[in-house]
Design an enzyme around this catalytic site. Structure first.
Site, PDB file in Angstrom:
ATOM      1  CE  LYS A 268      -5.321   2.054   2.744  1.00  0.00           C
ATOM      2  NZ  LYS A 268      -4.203   1.320   3.371  1.00  0.00           N
TER       3      LYS A 268
ATOM      4  CG  ASP B 249      -2.005  -1.055   1.178  1.00  0.00           C
ATOM      5  OD1 ASP B 249      -1.765  -2.101   0.550  1.00  0.00           O
ATOM      6  OD2 ASP B 249      -3.081  -0.838   1.763  1.00  0.00           O
TER       7      ASP B 249
ATOM      8  CE  LYS C  91      -6.975  -1.244   2.619  1.00  0.00           C
ATOM      9  NZ  LYS C  91      -5.633  -1.805   2.899  1.00  0.00           N
TER      10      LYS C  91
END
Length: 318
Positions: A218, A155, A254
């Site tokens: 995300k 991430d 996400k």
């Protein structure tokens, strides 16, 4: 995970002419929050679906091998076995989607999952999380080290300075380098939407990161003042839909930060289903970044099974 997004050449013309209508976005967000959510056994089924999409996360300064181990065990058995047995789901392989930790804790998580004979992936934040304000070489090295320790998903955080000043080419080039450093690991790109200023910026940043090869986009690090909100999610999902129509590649979504209740997880699932379709309702294309959400979902399932609400101390700790 789904087939990896190879990215495309940066299409600056396409990026620069984008304008987002804030009123329409806010109206759509109000609409989704006003919808009724499933009840009884249908709610339980949706909540179990939400569990399978959670990246069970610990990103604290006091993380130790022991609490990462406990988190890993909770990810393997996220809902109490006796509860799952009563609804005939004990043998269906219900686990969370991944365990998410800091780079220095990746080896601990990998070791715990391996010892438990689990193939659950370990995700690691990287690239100077949460601010992304460290030198590029340091950020790249952080990615390489997390992958070397066994992280299957990375991430990354974008450099917000580049997004806020419209340096889309520089941002694209940085993310391409992160993509390369990830090797075979899947890359999720955190936009830190609370620091991007406008919906138009969020859309442009979403599109640039996908063109650079992100497998997921995300919302947040969870450390900003504003994290996952429905209006911003709608903008990001529309960008994912446009990218799919443009390239044929499905990029995952996400939301992360501030998602704490079972009720919220139902709204997120509903939003994904309506905006992106059923194909996105799986851990390959949808994740919920959360640390305390699982406890509330487990309490709701306990209530559906027993008719009573459990105290938090009766649920195994995450």
């Amino acid at each position: 995970m789904s087939a990896r997004n190879p990215g495309t050449v940066l299409d600056l013309k396409r990026i620069c002419k984008v304008r987002v209508n804030p009123q329409s976005v806010l109206k759509r967000a109000q609409q989704i929050q006003g919808q009724k959510t499933p009840k009884k056994q249908w709610q339980t089924a949706w909540l179990l679906k939400a569990v399978t999409c959670i990246d069970l996360t610990t990103l604290a300064g006091d993380d130790t091998p022991s609490n990462v181990h406990r988190l890993s065990m909770k990810a393997i058995q996220p809902v109490r076995y006796d509860l799952l047995k009563k609804i005939d789901m004990h043998d269906k392989g219900v686990t969370t989607a991944a365990v998410c930790v800091y780079p220095s804790r990746v080896a601990d998580a990998v070791k715990s999952l391996k010892a438990a004979n689990s193939s659950l992936p370990v995700a690691s934040v990287a690239t100077g999380f949460p601010a992304g304000q460290t030198p590029l070489e340091t950020r790249l090295q952080e990615v390489r080290m997390a992958v070397a320790d066994g992280a299957a998903e990375i991430d990354i955080v974008i450099n917000r300075t580049l997004a806020l000043t419209g340096q889309w080419e520089a941002m694209y080039d940085e993310i391409r380098q992160f993509r390369e450093a990830c090797g075979d690991a899947h890359m999720k790109t955190i936009l830190a939407i609370g620091e991007l200023g406008t919906f138009t910026n969020v859309y442009k940043a979403s599109m640039v990161t996908m063109m650079a090869g992100s497998d997921f986009i995300k919302t947040s690090t969870g450390k900003e003042a504003v994290n996952a909100t429905y209006p911003v999610a709608i903008v990001m999902m529309r960008a994912i839909r446009d990218y799919f129509l443009y390239t044929g590649y499905k990029v995952g979504f996400k939301p992360a930060g501030g998602i704490r209740t079972a009720q919220e997880s139902l709204v997120w699932l509903s939003l994904v289903k309506e905006e992106l379709g059923n194909d996105w309702l799986c851990p390959h294309l949808f994740r919920l970044g959360a640390s305390s959400l699982l406890a509330d979902i487990e309490r709701q399932i306990y209530h559906q099974v027993t008719g009573q609400y459990a105290a938090y101390h009766e649920m195994p700790m995450a």
